[in-house]
Design a protein around this motif. Structure first.
Motif, PDB file in Angstrom:
ATOM      1  N   PHE A   1       9.874  36.773  25.410  1.00  0.00           N
ATOM      2  CA  PHE A   1       9.493  36.463  24.034  1.00  0.00           C
ATOM      3  C   PHE A   1       8.947  35.029  23.959  1.00  0.00           C
ATOM      4  CE2 PHE A   1      10.536  34.724  19.867  1.00  0.00           C
ATOM      5  CZ  PHE A   1      10.188  35.732  18.984  1.00  0.00           C
TER       6      PHE A   1
ATOM      7  N   ARG B   1      -3.618  38.419  21.298  1.00  0.00           N
ATOM      8  CA  ARG B   1      -3.911  39.625  20.523  1.00  0.00           C
ATOM      9  C   ARG B   1      -4.595  40.674  21.377  1.00  0.00           C
ATOM     10  NH1 ARG B   1      -3.375  38.495  15.126  1.00  0.00           N
ATOM     11  NH2 ARG B   1      -3.834  36.331  14.724  1.00  0.00           N
TER      12      ARG B   1
ATOM     13  N   TYR C   1      -0.502  42.145  21.943  1.00  0.00           N
ATOM     14  CA  TYR C   1       0.678  41.637  21.236  1.00  0.00           C
ATOM     15  C   TYR C   1       0.348  41.450  19.767  1.00  0.00           C
ATOM     16  CZ  TYR C   1       2.845  40.754  25.719  1.00  0.00           C
ATOM     17  OH  TYR C   1       3.392  40.917  26.946  1.00  0.00           O
TER      18      TYR C   1
ATOM     19  N   TYR D   1       5.441  38.121  16.060  1.00  0.00           N
ATOM     20  CA  TYR D   1       6.098  37.053  16.819  1.00  0.00           C
ATOM     21  C   TYR D   1       6.261  35.800  15.968  1.00  0.00           C
ATOM     22  CZ  TYR D   1       6.207  39.598  21.139  1.00  0.00           C
ATOM     23  OH  TYR D   1       6.525  40.511  22.105  1.00  0.00           O
TER      24      TYR D   1
ATOM     25  N   ALA E   1      -4.552  43.940  18.263  1.00  0.00           N
ATOM     26  CA  ALA E   1      -3.387  44.321  19.059  1.00  0.00           C
ATOM     27  C   ALA E   1      -3.292  45.835  19.174  1.00  0.00           C
ATOM     28  CB  ALA E   1      -2.122  43.752  18.419  1.00  0.00           C
TER      29      ALA E   1
ATOM     30  N   ALA F   1      -5.883  47.105  21.588  1.00  0.00           N
ATOM     31  CA  ALA F   1      -5.492  46.818  22.968  1.00  0.00           C
ATOM     32  C   ALA F   1      -4.441  47.829  23.426  1.00  0.00           C
ATOM     33  CB  ALA F   1      -4.945  45.395  23.066  1.00  0.00           C
ATOM     34  N   GLU F   2      -3.526  48.172  22.532  1.00  0.00           N
ATOM     35  CA  GLU F   2      -2.485  49.149  22.874  1.00  0.00           C
ATOM     36  C   GLU F   2      -3.065  50.528  23.162  1.00  0.00           C
ATOM     37  OE1 GLU F   2       1.697  48.456  22.430  1.00  0.00           O
ATOM     38  OE2 GLU F   2       0.210  47.825  23.914  1.00  0.00           O
TER      39      GLU F   2
ATOM     40  N   LEU G   1       2.799  38.819  31.340  1.00  0.00           N
ATOM     41  CA  LEU G   1       2.518  39.040  29.922  1.00  0.00           C
ATOM     42  C   LEU G   1       1.539  40.187  29.732  1.00  0.00           C
ATOM     43  CD1 LEU G   1       2.236  35.389  28.568  1.00  0.00           C
ATOM     44  CD2 LEU G   1       3.984  37.072  28.020  1.00  0.00           C
ATOM     45  N   ALA G   2       0.657  40.374  30.741  1.00  0.00           N
ATOM     46  CA  ALA G   2      -0.369  41.403  30.587  1.00  0.00           C
ATOM     47  C   ALA G   2       0.131  42.783  30.971  1.00  0.00           C
ATOM     48  CB  ALA G   2      -1.591  41.038  31.425  1.00  0.00           C
ATOM     49  N   LEU G   3       1.180  42.854  31.787  1.00  0.00           N
ATOM     50  CA  LEU G   3       1.675  44.142  32.271  1.00  0.00           C
ATOM     51  C   LEU G   3       1.898  45.123  31.146  1.00  0.00           C
ATOM     52  CD1 LEU G   3       4.409  43.796  35.030  1.00  0.00           C
ATOM     53  CD2 LEU G   3       2.055  44.567  35.229  1.00  0.00           C
TER      54      LEU G   3
ATOM     55  N   ASN H   1       3.680  47.304  28.988  1.00  0.00           N
ATOM     56  CA  ASN H   1       5.096  47.275  28.672  1.00  0.00           C
ATOM     57  C   ASN H   1       5.243  47.288  27.167  1.00  0.00           C
ATOM     58  OD1 ASN H   1       7.455  47.292  30.174  1.00  0.00           O
ATOM     59  ND2 ASN H   1       6.888  45.405  31.225  1.00  0.00           N
ATOM     60  N   LYS H   2       6.456  47.376  26.684  1.00  0.00           N
ATOM     61  CA  LYS H   2       6.630  47.295  25.227  1.00  0.00           C
ATOM     62  C   LYS H   2       6.232  45.904  24.741  1.00  0.00           C
ATOM     63  CE  LYS H   2       9.882  50.888  24.098  1.00  0.00           C
ATOM     64  NZ  LYS H   2      11.041  51.189  24.976  1.00  0.00           N
ATOM     65  N   ARG H   3       5.503  45.887  23.612  1.00  0.00           N
ATOM     66  CA  ARG H   3       4.945  44.610  23.162  1.00  0.00           C
ATOM     67  C   ARG H   3       5.690  44.005  21.974  1.00  0.00           C
ATOM     68  NH1 ARG H   3       1.939  43.988  27.632  1.00  0.00           N
ATOM     69  NH2 ARG H   3      -0.295  44.307  27.366  1.00  0.00           N
ATOM     70  N   GLY H   4       6.685  44.658  21.446  1.00  0.00           N
ATOM     71  CA  GLY H   4       7.348  44.164  20.235  1.00  0.00           C
ATOM     72  C   GLY H   4       8.216  42.952  20.506  1.00  0.00           C
ATOM     73  N   PRO H   5       8.475  42.150  19.480  1.00  0.00           N
ATOM     74  CA  PRO H   5       9.287  40.945  19.645  1.00  0.00           C
ATOM     75  C   PRO H   5      10.694  41.240  20.164  1.00  0.00           C
ATOM     76  CG  PRO H   5       8.238  40.952  17.497  1.00  0.00           C
ATOM     77  CD  PRO H   5       7.967  42.285  18.109  1.00  0.00           C
TER      78      PRO H   5
ATOM     79  N   THR I   1      10.623  42.139  23.913  1.00  0.00           N
ATOM     80  CA  THR I   1      10.395  41.024  24.830  1.00  0.00           C
ATOM     81  C   THR I   1      11.574  40.063  24.822  1.00  0.00           C
ATOM     82  OG1 THR I   1       9.238  39.851  23.090  1.00  0.00           O
ATOM     83  CG2 THR I   1       7.903  41.099  24.639  1.00  0.00           C
ATOM     84  N   LEU I   2      12.277  39.977  23.693  1.00  0.00           N
ATOM     85  CA  LEU I   2      13.393  39.041  23.613  1.00  0.00           C
ATOM     86  C   LEU I   2      14.512  39.475  24.550  1.00  0.00           C
ATOM     87  CD1 LEU I   2      14.196  36.505  22.146  1.00  0.00           C
ATOM     88  CD2 LEU I   2      15.158  37.880  20.331  1.00  0.00           C
TER      89      LEU I   2
END
Lengths: 378, 250, 530
Positions: free
Chosen positions: A230, A245, A249, A254, B80, B83-84, B108-110, B112-116, B119-120
């Motif tokens: 994050f 973006r 993301y 975020y 976004a 891109a998804e 970061l580019a892999l 994967n799930k993109r939500g906050p 990633t947290l």
């Protein structure tokens, strides 16, 4: 995938220093005799506690400015809102001991001839509710404000300016008596917190230690956030927003998340600040206050977390010293600090120290290894 | 919608964009198939970058249709979300996250799930590590793994960005001037890489460098003043009188 | 010469004889002033006023001003020149005051004086006096003045005066107990035409014996007046709004140059305004001590000086600080904030923390009546001035080479540089221009705001709101933004109050900026991305 360990060198240093102050300050205040050179006089304890709260506020600003590039010039508003939530709890604790001896209504409401407690004052006599509001009120405001702002892609200085307008509007609102929060006198004359007298020495020491613990907790939380993936996304947003973006993301989410988190930290700082200074009034919303917080962060070193703490302590200690010795020169000093730091020390004190450190390390390494570049990663 | 309206992966029809009276795109129509590589050429101001902006959601067209996989309306989605869906973009000037390491850029580019929240709380899975190893190898940056992206050379940044694009596992790649600022050797290398990618994915390459376009050996679309001027093999397009006129002037 | 003297002598003799021989109501009433009783004084005023004696005006005026003196059963008028005149004869009495005491007055007496003066001066040859008298009668509604009033209306030549005379008659007729319904109806009509707050008050307080017809007509007329007054109140609010908008325009227009065209966030902009205001203060102080005759022109002298002072501080600021921060707008914001603190504290150290007195030249005092509202000259001056500054700035940016260069640098710095424009110099000049205009604004604002070290602080957020709202990089946007905010603020004020109105507006702007982040008049296209 070297995820930085949560407990790296910087964290260990910060936490040790905080722990030391949490032990030394009470000890020097309570266990030494007043004649001793090591003695810390009673009035210094809440003063230091105030600095610690400011440090937490600076930390919250660094989290969004240093790591996500969002320069909020209205964070003082979140701090003040947290403070007001705590202030409302403390007002309700006064009970019949007020000057007008009304069992429910705070003095200023009796004075204004109000008959009933306004709806938003209900529940604040119960500490857990007040504590929840300390987090929720700033958090929800930040969420709503941020939701509008980030979704419409208000960025950079535009965002900074509207946060100024936000805190200015709140200041005007809180100055009104109709707001039901004490008008320009604010909330004061507190008696007890959780049954302990706010004036008592032991309470003050306890509040100081709590503030230090909150700062340590806030620091660890921020550290964990920025160390996670994050946090890497936040830095990506800071350095190349549109690239982030295009990677898929949702930048708004975020920003919103980190902005609300930061506002809640500021709210906690305000809540701890109020019982130690004994008053909260609308001047805490003054736009100038919020800008000052930013300079604390800049002085210490933006984007380092520890720097924010350092900067807040340094600048506020300087302020105390100046206002005691050369009151007319404080604004000159503060103004020059703004100019100097932005022009010559954009990485702040901590950045400068690190540069020196890395520089000497590189020299050492250069002597040891013929190919410094391949090792530059560490 | 039982049957797909169109078999093409990307379908632009009659797309127009104007900025303060200046028409950057003028009724542009273009279709790109699955696993097709297409080169877009055209003089400055022909609308190449604006076209990419429309496809990736950065610019909303004033009118026209932009469909992806026949069903997704690109004009109603943001960057976004697009891109998804599997559209990746590489910018003209390489944009990588300069303060992050090469490895973190790829991380970061892999895909994967993109939500906050994701990633947290995400740990870094072993399979992600393997993917990154493979990608680093492919874009020849294994040795630079722990360096900050800002310290890379211009060419290395281009490659890193292509690597990030691959990490996203897109179905359609938009690549803006990949050969700019590269040595001849690097250019040839890049062409190889792109051809390789195009075996499984659709690729749109915007390029000025005709040698590079020839090296790619794919269908070429020439844009001029916001619409398609000619389309076909490079030889056919360069033989086209109007193209010559546009490029040589008068 | 001799003839003339003879005639004068004859006249004096004649008047003297008249007053001596024809001891009428005037002479009978006079001694009552000496009784030291308010009721008798009041009665005496009435009697004197209707006596028709040419001296009666002097007596009543003297009473009003405390110059009517009594002593030893005699009544005297002390003229403004100081000489003492016997009220009964009009002859000079020498200048001994002895045990003369002024006749005491209370509010009732003052009202009687007012009414008496009204009817007495209705026939004066001075139009201003007649007008004043008519107004006095209108207020007093003194029935005894009615005959004089009729006479005055018949011979009045000026329509302005006649209107007031007629409305005075209407006022009397409306409230007079024995007035005929016809008379009342025409009175209602007259008052409806007058159409102000006072007429409304009269129409809403009809005497109890008014017929239903009169009541209906009065009600209708009152509604008409209320509508008219509401209209003028709206006009007045719009005017206040334009006036506030002009203040905002003045404060923001310099910012529109530095922020709008150069992209520099100058938080010290408000302090440039403050410097302009203090320059005005200095100029006035200097003129007061050195050349008081020039005081009327002090603001005109202050204008160029304020431009120079603020402009050179601006250039200095650009050369020493801001030019190192181009492209780093957040840092610029912080550094200029620091500068604003330094400037504020400097002024506080030099001039002290309290407000400094800046006076308004005599020609800016007074007001212009328009319809049911009045516009003060200093507000008019500020509105005119704001638009003039705007126009000049627009011309400067459009037609001078400096303006051309500034626009070139704004649009494409590198291209402008390669065409031989010294971009860094243009930056400094443009910044100086923006700051100088702020200084000029300070001259104007010193007329309506407190000149203190905090002067600039009050404007900075508003100014930014105006520029951002109007759209960055567009002077017209600034104009529209300033006027919209000014007028919206003043239209909100009656409903929400000043503070709440401002809060509502701030929130509205915050929401607006979030809807249209680039403002009302946004630039589109590639230039924005850069």
């Amino acid at each position: 995938m070297r995820t930085q360990s949560l407990f790296d060198r910087q964290t260990i240093i910060v936490l040790s220093l905080l722990a030391a102050s949490a032990i030394l300050v009470p000890a020097m205040n309570g266990l030494t005799s007043p004649e001793s050179a090591l003695h810390l006089s009673d009035h210094l304890v809440p003063l230091l506690g105030k600095y610690v709260c400011f440090a937490l506020l600076a930390l919250s600003v660094d989290l969004i400015w240093g790591f996500c590039g969002i320069l909020s010039l209205g964070h003082g508003a979140f701090f003040a809102l947290g403070g007001y939530a705590m202030g409302m709890y403390l007002m309700r604790q006064i009970g019949p001991r007020g000057a007008y001896a009304d069992p429910v209504l705070p003095d200023f409401m009796v004075f204004l001839n109000w008959k009933e407690l306004p709806w938003f004052w209900h529940g604040f006599d119960w500490f857990p509710f007040a504590a929840l509001m300390v987090l929720l009120v700033p958090g929800v405001l930040a969420f709503i404000f941020g939701w509008f702002a980030f979704r419409s892609r208000v960025t950079g200085v535009y965002f900074s300016i509207i946060t100024q307008a936000m805190t200015f509007a709140l200041m005007l609102a809180f100055f009104r008596n109709d707001m039901g929060l004490g008008g320009n006198n604010g909330l004061t004359d507190f008696k007890e917190i959780l049954g302990f007298s706010v004036q008592a020495k032991s309470t003050r020491i306890a509040l100081f230690v709590l503030s230090v613990l909150a700062l340590a907790g806030g620091y660890l939380l921020c550290r964990w956030v920025v160390g996670s993936k994050f946090g890497k996304v936040l830095v990506a947003v800071r350095d190349a927003e549109s690239r982030t973006r295009f990677l898929g993301y949702c930048v708004e989410h975020y920003k919103l998340a980190v902005f609300a988190l930061s506002a809640m930290l500021a709210g906690v700082a305000g809540a701890l600040y109020v019982p130690q200074v004994g008053i909260i009034n609308p001047s805490e919303f003054a736009p100038a206050n919020s800008i000052e917080v930013v300079i604390w962060v800049a002085v210490g070193g933006r984007g380092t977390l520890a720097g924010a703490i350092l900067g807040a302590l340094l600048v506020n200690a300087g302020k105390t010293w100046f206002t005691a010795v050369l009151p007319e020169f404080w604004l000159f000093a503060l103004g020059s600090l703004f100019v100097f730091v932005t022009l010559f020390m954009s990485r702040g004190v901590l950045g400068a120290v690190r540069d020196l450190w890395e520089h000497s390390n590189q020299k050492v390494r250069a002597r040891r290894s013929p190919q410094p570049i391949s090792h530059a990663a560490e | 919608m039982s049957a797909p309206i169109t078999p093409t992966l990307l379908y632009l029809d009659n797309v127009s964009v104007s900025f303060d009276g200046f028409r950057a795109l003028n009724a542009l129509s273009l279709a790109v198939d699955h696993a097709e590589m297409r080169a877009i050429i055209g003089p400055n101001g022909a609308g190449k970058t604006t076209m990419m902006d429309v496809i990736t959601g950065k610019t909303k067209p004033n009118e026209g249709t932009a469909l992806y996989e026949g069903t997704h309306d690109l004009t109603s989605l943001d960057e976004a979300a697009i891109a998804e869906l599997g559209i990746g973009r590489k910018f003209q000037t390489p944009t990588v996250f300069e303060m992050h390491t090469v490895e973190d850029n790829l991380l970061l580019a892999l895909k994967n799930k993109r939500g906050p929240l994701a990633t947290l709380f995400s740990g870094i899975a072993a399979q992600g590590r393997e993917r990154i190893d493979v990608l680093l190898e492919r874009v020849r940056l294994t040795a630079q793994r722990h360096r900050r992206a800002g310290e890379l050379s211009h060419g290395q940044k281009q490659w890193l960005e292509i690597g990030m694009l691959l990490a996203q596992e897109p179905k359609l790649l938009l690549i803006d001037e990949p050969a700019a600022g590269m040595t001849d050797y690097e250019t040839a290398d890049t062409a190889d890489l792109l051809r390789d990618i195009a075996r499984s994915k659709a690729v749109i390459v915007v390029e000025h460098d005709m040698t590079f376009v020839r090296e790619l050996g794919v269908k070429v679309t020439c844009l001029h003043e916001g619409s398609v001027l000619a389309e076909g093999s490079l030889d056919a397009v360069s033989a086209n009188e109007r193209v010559v006129e546009v490029y040589l002037g008068r | 010469m001799i003839v003339l003297r003879n005639i004068t002598r004859a006249l004096v003799l004649l008047i003297g004889m008249a007053s001596a021989v024809l001891a009428g109501p005037y002479e009978d009433a006079l001694p009552n002033f000496a009784n030291d009783s308010y009721a008798e004084t009041e009665a005496a005023i009435g009697a004197v006023a209707v006596s028709g004696n040419p001296l009666s005006i002097d007596v009543v005026e003297a009473l009003r001003d405390g110059r009517l003196l009594v002593g030893a059963g005699q009544v005297f008028v002390r003229r403004t020149s100081g000489e003492l005149v016997n009220a009964a004869t009009g002859q000079v009495w020498g200048d001994q005051t002895g045990e003369l005491k002024p006749v005491r007055v209370n509010n009732r007496v003052r009202r009687a004086v007012e009414a008496a003066l009204g009817s007495l001066t209705l026939l004066s040859s001075d139009a201003t006096k007649r007008l004043e008298a008519a107004r006095a009668v209108f207020r007093s509604r003194d029935e005894t003045a009615l005959p004089t009033l009729e006479k005055a209306i018949a011979q009045e030549g000026q329509s302005r005066v006649r209107n007031v005379l007629e409305s005075a008659r209407a006022a009397i007729l409306l409230s007079k107990q024995d007035a005929l319904p016809m008379q009342r109806l025409s009175a209602v009509e007259t008052l409806r035409n007058r159409g102000d707050q006072e007429a409304l008050a009269l129409l809403s307080n009809l005497p109890s014996n008014a017929t239903s017809e009169v009541v209906a007509a009065a009600g209708k007329a009152a509604d008409g007046i209320r509508a008219r007054l509401a209209f003028w109140e709206a006009v007045q609010n719009v005017w206040y709004g334009i006036s506030l908008g002009s203040v905002l325009l003045l404060a923001a227009i310099g910012l529109a140059i530095t922020f709008g065209t150069m992209g520099v966030i100058n938080m010290a902009h408000g302090e440039m305004v403050m410097l302009g205001a203090y320059t005005t203060f200095m100029v006035q102080e200097f003129i007061r001590s050195q050349a008081p005759s020039l005081f009327g022109g002090s603001l005109l002298i202050a204008l160029p000086l304020a431009f120079l002072v603020a402009g050179s501080v601006g250039v200095l600021l650009e050369r020493t600080v801001i030019r190192f921060l181009y492209g780093r707008s957040l840092e610029t914001l912080l550094a200029t904030w620091g500068i604003s603190l330094i400037l504020q504290q400097s002024v506080r150290t030099i001039f002290g923390p309290t407000n400094r007195e800046v006076s308004t030249p005599a020609w800016m005092n007074g007001a212009l009546d328009v319809g049911a509202t009045s516009l003060t000259y200093n507000r008019i001056a500020i509105v005119v001035f704001a638009f003039a500054v705007f126009a000049i700035l627009l011309l400067v940016l459009r037609y001078t080479s400096l303006g051309l260069y500034v626009r070139a640098v704004t649009q494409n710095r590198r291209m402008a540089g390669s065409m031989g424009i010294r971009t860094s110099r243009i930056d400094a000049l443009a910044f100086g221009l923006g700051s100088g205009v702020a200084g000029i604004a300070g001259v104007a604002l010193s007329q309506i705001d407190n000149v203190s070290p905090n002067l600039g602080q009050g404007y900075i957020i508003d100014s930014f709101m105006v520029v951002v709202f109007g759209g960055v990089g567009n002077l017209w946007g600034t104009l529209v933004g300033a006027m919209t905010l000014g007028i919206a603020n003043k239209l909100l004020e009656p409903y929400a109050g000043a503070v709440l109105g401002k809060i509502v507006l701030l929130i509205a702007i915050i929401v607006f900026i979030q809807r249209r982040p680039r403002g009302l008049f946004a630039l589109k296209g590639r230039a924005v991305e850069a």
